[in-house]
Design a protein around this motif. Structure first.
Motif, PDB file in Angstrom:
ATOM      1  N   MET A  84       0.808  -1.088  -0.106  1.00 54.56           N
ATOM      2  CA  MET A  84      -0.041   0.238   0.026  1.00 54.56           C
ATOM      3  C   MET A  84       0.686   1.348   0.050  1.00 54.56           C
ATOM      4  SD  MET A  84      -2.983   1.289   2.752  1.00 54.56           S
ATOM      5  CE  MET A  84      -4.132  -0.203   2.118  1.00 54.56           C
ATOM      6  N   LYS A  85       0.510   2.318  -0.926  1.00 51.29           N
ATOM      7  CA  LYS A  85       1.258   3.122  -0.887  1.00 51.29           C
ATOM      8  C   LYS A  85       0.766   4.295  -0.034  1.00 51.29           C
ATOM      9  CE  LYS A  85       2.450   2.786  -5.749  1.00 51.29           C
ATOM     10  NZ  LYS A  85       2.082   3.300  -7.147  1.00 51.29           N
ATOM     11  N   VAL A  86       1.590   4.929   0.825  1.00 49.64           N
ATOM     12  CA  VAL A  86       1.484   5.880   1.587  1.00 49.64           C
ATOM     13  C   VAL A  86       1.762   7.373   1.360  1.00 49.64           C
ATOM     14  CG1 VAL A  86       1.384   6.689   4.088  1.00 49.64           C
ATOM     15  CG2 VAL A  86       1.235   4.170   3.568  1.00 49.64           C
ATOM     16  N   LEU A  87       0.829   8.447   1.612  1.00 50.78           N
ATOM     17  CA  LEU A  87       1.525   9.764   1.334  1.00 50.78           C
ATOM     18  C   LEU A  87       2.388  10.129   2.262  1.00 50.78           C
ATOM     19  CD1 LEU A  87      -2.126  11.528   0.711  1.00 50.78           C
ATOM     20  CD2 LEU A  87      -0.610  10.641  -0.961  1.00 50.78           C
ATOM     21  N   THR A  88       3.306  11.124   1.444  1.00 51.47           N
ATOM     22  CA  THR A  88       4.284  11.894   2.449  1.00 51.47           C
ATOM     23  C   THR A  88       3.631  13.213   2.838  1.00 51.47           C
ATOM     24  OG1 THR A  88       4.870  12.946   0.680  1.00 51.47           O
ATOM     25  CG2 THR A  88       6.033  11.182   0.949  1.00 51.47           C
ATOM     26  N   THR A  89       4.270  13.867   3.927  1.00 48.45           N
ATOM     27  CA  THR A  89       3.413  15.062   4.373  1.00 48.45           C
ATOM     28  C   THR A  89       3.230  15.936   3.441  1.00 48.45           C
ATOM     29  OG1 THR A  89       4.431  14.316   6.556  1.00 48.45           O
ATOM     30  CG2 THR A  89       3.497  16.692   5.966  1.00 48.45           C
ATOM     31  N   SER A  90       4.329  16.219   2.579  1.00 48.84           N
ATOM     32  CA  SER A  90       4.272  17.264   1.441  1.00 48.84           C
ATOM     33  C   SER A  90       3.068  16.813   0.600  1.00 48.84           C
ATOM     34  CB  SER A  90       5.528  17.389   0.806  1.00 48.84           C
ATOM     35  OG  SER A  90       5.885  16.084   0.167  1.00 48.84           O
ATOM     36  N   CYS A  91       2.656  15.822   0.262  1.00 53.28           N
ATOM     37  CA  CYS A  91       1.711  15.409  -0.790  1.00 53.28           C
ATOM     38  C   CYS A  91       0.363  15.622   0.035  1.00 53.28           C
ATOM     39  CB  CYS A  91       1.919  13.996  -1.166  1.00 53.28           C
ATOM     40  SG  CYS A  91       3.179  13.838  -2.166  1.00 53.28           S
ATOM     41  N   PHE A  92       0.236  15.674   1.279  1.00 52.10           N
ATOM     42  CA  PHE A  92      -0.919  15.428   1.975  1.00 52.10           C
ATOM     43  C   PHE A  92      -2.115  16.536   1.646  1.00 52.10           C
ATOM     44  CE2 PHE A  92      -4.149  15.755   5.365  1.00 52.10           C
ATOM     45  CZ  PHE A  92      -4.463  14.340   5.579  1.00 52.10           C
ATOM     46  N   LYS A  93      -1.621  17.966   1.787  1.00 52.93           N
ATOM     47  CA  LYS A  93      -2.493  19.245   1.445  1.00 52.93           C
ATOM     48  C   LYS A  93      -3.001  19.232   0.053  1.00 52.93           C
ATOM     49  CE  LYS A  93      -0.850  22.304   5.045  1.00 52.93           C
ATOM     50  NZ  LYS A  93      -0.489  23.578   5.334  1.00 52.93           N
ATOM     51  N   SER A  94      -2.130  18.561  -0.962  1.00 56.06           N
ATOM     52  CA  SER A  94      -2.512  19.032  -2.264  1.00 56.06           C
ATOM     53  C   SER A  94      -3.821  17.853  -2.543  1.00 56.06           C
ATOM     54  CB  SER A  94      -1.419  18.623  -3.465  1.00 56.06           C
ATOM     55  OG  SER A  94      -0.737  17.369  -3.118  1.00 56.06           O
ATOM     56  N   LEU A  95      -3.382  16.624  -2.098  1.00 54.70           N
ATOM     57  CA  LEU A  95      -4.582  15.569  -2.166  1.00 54.70           C
ATOM     58  C   LEU A  95      -5.921  16.239  -1.618  1.00 54.70           C
ATOM     59  CD1 LEU A  95      -5.387  12.702  -2.765  1.00 54.70           C
ATOM     60  CD2 LEU A  95      -4.545  11.963  -0.637  1.00 54.70           C
ATOM     61  N   MET A  96      -5.627  16.639  -0.449  1.00 57.61           N
ATOM     62  CA  MET A  96      -6.949  16.989   0.353  1.00 57.61           C
ATOM     63  C   MET A  96      -7.803  18.231  -0.465  1.00 57.61           C
ATOM     64  SD  MET A  96      -7.620  15.406   2.880  1.00 57.61           S
ATOM     65  CE  MET A  96      -7.246  14.006   1.598  1.00 57.61           C
ATOM     66  N   LYS A  97      -7.217  18.694  -1.678  1.00 55.88           N
ATOM     67  CA  LYS A  97      -7.975  19.753  -2.517  1.00 55.88           C
ATOM     68  C   LYS A  97      -8.817  19.222  -3.468  1.00 55.88           C
ATOM     69  CE  LYS A  97      -4.266  23.114  -1.865  1.00 55.88           C
ATOM     70  NZ  LYS A  97      -3.501  24.147  -2.600  1.00 55.88           N
ATOM     71  N   GLY A  98      -8.662  17.724  -3.570  1.00 56.63           N
ATOM     72  CA  GLY A  98      -9.980  17.146  -4.492  1.00 56.63           C
ATOM     73  C   GLY A  98      -9.440  15.884  -5.377  1.00 56.63           C
ATOM     74  N   ASP A 119      -8.447  19.446   9.072  1.00 57.47           N
ATOM     75  CA  ASP A 119      -7.416  19.282   8.225  1.00 57.47           C
ATOM     76  C   ASP A 119      -6.228  18.525   9.187  1.00 57.47           C
ATOM     77  OD1 ASP A 119      -8.420  20.059   6.039  1.00 57.47           O
ATOM     78  OD2 ASP A 119      -7.418  22.132   5.962  1.00 57.47           O
ATOM     79  N   THR A 120      -6.012  19.079  10.443  1.00 54.32           N
ATOM     80  CA  THR A 120      -5.041  18.605  11.167  1.00 54.32           C
ATOM     81  C   THR A 120      -5.330  17.167  11.836  1.00 54.32           C
ATOM     82  OG1 THR A 120      -4.409  20.754  12.043  1.00 54.32           O
ATOM     83  CG2 THR A 120      -3.882  19.130  13.471  1.00 54.32           C
ATOM     84  N   LEU A 121      -6.800  17.064  12.068  1.00 53.06           N
ATOM     85  CA  LEU A 121      -7.122  15.848  12.843  1.00 53.06           C
ATOM     86  C   LEU A 121      -6.925  14.596  11.780  1.00 53.06           C
ATOM     87  CD1 LEU A 121      -8.096  13.929  14.841  1.00 53.06           C
ATOM     88  CD2 LEU A 121     -10.413  14.807  14.531  1.00 53.06           C
ATOM     89  N   VAL A 122      -7.307  15.000  10.505  1.00 43.55           N
ATOM     90  CA  VAL A 122      -7.168  14.038   9.385  1.00 43.55           C
ATOM     91  C   VAL A 122      -5.631  13.622   9.137  1.00 43.55           C
ATOM     92  CG1 VAL A 122      -7.523  13.355   6.792  1.00 43.55           C
ATOM     93  CG2 VAL A 122      -9.228  14.550   8.222  1.00 43.55           C
ATOM     94  N   ARG A 123      -4.708  14.492   9.051  1.00 45.63           N
ATOM     95  CA  ARG A 123      -3.255  14.532   8.866  1.00 45.63           C
ATOM     96  C   ARG A 123      -2.732  13.568  10.135  1.00 45.63           C
ATOM     97  NH1 ARG A 123      -1.631  19.221   9.091  1.00 45.63           N
ATOM     98  NH2 ARG A 123      -0.973  19.127  11.043  1.00 45.63           N
ATOM     99  N   ASP A 124      -3.239  13.643  11.140  1.00 48.35           N
ATOM    100  CA  ASP A 124      -2.728  12.973  12.229  1.00 48.35           C
ATOM    101  C   ASP A 124      -3.382  11.496  12.134  1.00 48.35           C
ATOM    102  OD1 ASP A 124      -1.577  15.144  13.321  1.00 48.35           O
ATOM    103  OD2 ASP A 124      -2.988  15.512  14.781  1.00 48.35           O
ATOM    104  N   MET A 125      -4.738  11.279  11.703  1.00 45.33           N
ATOM    105  CA  MET A 125      -5.201  10.085  11.451  1.00 45.33           C
ATOM    106  C   MET A 125      -4.449   9.292  10.408  1.00 45.33           C
ATOM    107  SD  MET A 125      -9.080  11.198  11.551  1.00 45.33           S
ATOM    108  CE  MET A 125      -9.959   9.833  10.896  1.00 45.33           C
TER     109      MET A 125
END
Length: 266
Positions: free
Chosen positions: A1-15, A245-251
């Motif tokens: 399973m591929k896991v997002l890096t922190t740097s990719c996280f915000k762009s993914l959450m945009k849609g 956003d913060t809670l989802v990132r931590d999750m």
């Protein structure tokens, strides 16, 4: 399973949507690698005169969908939410509650169904409602008895920490206050019944008793004004969105690490 890096996280959450939903034919669900199966546990209960009774259900679905989308590929399967749970502390107009045994039986049945798929899974119960303490020992029980690795993400304590660190309000928030009003205002502004007057602010004097014990013994309608325990007049949509956003990132970070451990030890 591929896991997002922190740097990719915000762009993914945009849609960019990657999650798999239950609108797929059964053969598409089969996989040789472990699939993350996410079940939102909702709640339908009174939230005072300004928030919808499905506030908790909306928020937990939002968290679960964003968590599913945060994993690359179609390795995460998002199940439909269970709309009701253990909300008897809010007994009265607007609340639809399940008995503890009923909720446990439903989730056990879901786990048993997953077991028949013959697909390796990591079962995640996503929760927002503070009255669902049963979920933690239930997850442990499912892991032990069904052989399906299961966890509750976020834990009730993690939700409470996120509330405190959001700095939406300095009030002691328990229910239908500034935090939940801010999230509703951020994502479903048309559902917030305002303007909310300062008189809506309610922080019952209960010390040294603890809030959960008070809710268990007395109930929200009895101890509060109109079912509110907090400061809904201090709503802040920007901070409400930031909290999610913060809670989802931590999750995401927690689930990714748990997935590594599950794959190592199961």
């Amino acid at each position: 399973m591929k896991v997002l890096t922190t740097s990719c996280f915000k762009s993914l959450m945009k849609g960019f949507l990657f999650a798999m939903y239950t609108d797929q034919p059964a053969p598409h669900i089969r996989t040789e690698t472990r699939r993350l199966v996410i079940l939102p546990i909702g709640s339908c209960e009174q939230h005072g005169p300004y928030l919808p009774i499905d506030t908790d259900l909306r928020i937990v679905q939002l968290l679960a969908e964003k968590l599913a989308q945060s994993f690359l590929g179609k390795d995460a399967l998002l199940l439909p939410a269970i709309p009701f749970s253990c909300s008897w502390e809010h007994k009265g107009l607007g609340t639809l509650a399940l008995n503890v045994g009923t909720l446990a039986a439903v989730i056990h049945d879901v786990a048993q169904s997953l077991k028949t798929w013959n697909v390796p899974v990591f079962f995640i119960l996503v929760n927002w409602h503070g009255g669902n303490d049963i979920l933690a020992p239930l997850a442990t029980e499912i892991t032990a008895r069904e052989g399906i690795p299961t966890a509750v993400i976020p834990a009730i304590s993690q939700v409470g920490k996120a509330w405190d660190e959001s700095h939406i309000t300095s009030a002691k928030e328990i229910h239908a206050g500034a935090v939940e009003a801010s999230i509703i205002q951020a994502y479903w502004p048309e559902l917030l019944k305002g303007p909310i007057p300062e008189a809506a602010h309610c922080e019952p004097e209960i010390a040294p008793a603890k809030a959960q014990a008070v809710l268990q013994a007395i109930g929200s309608y009895s101890i509060t004004q109109e079912g509110i325990w907090g400061a809904p007049e201090q709503t802040n949509a920007e901070k409400g969105r930031a909290l999610i956003d913060t809670l989802v990132r931590d999750m995401h970070i927690q689930v990714a690490k748990l997935l590594e451990l599950v794959n190592e030890y199961h």
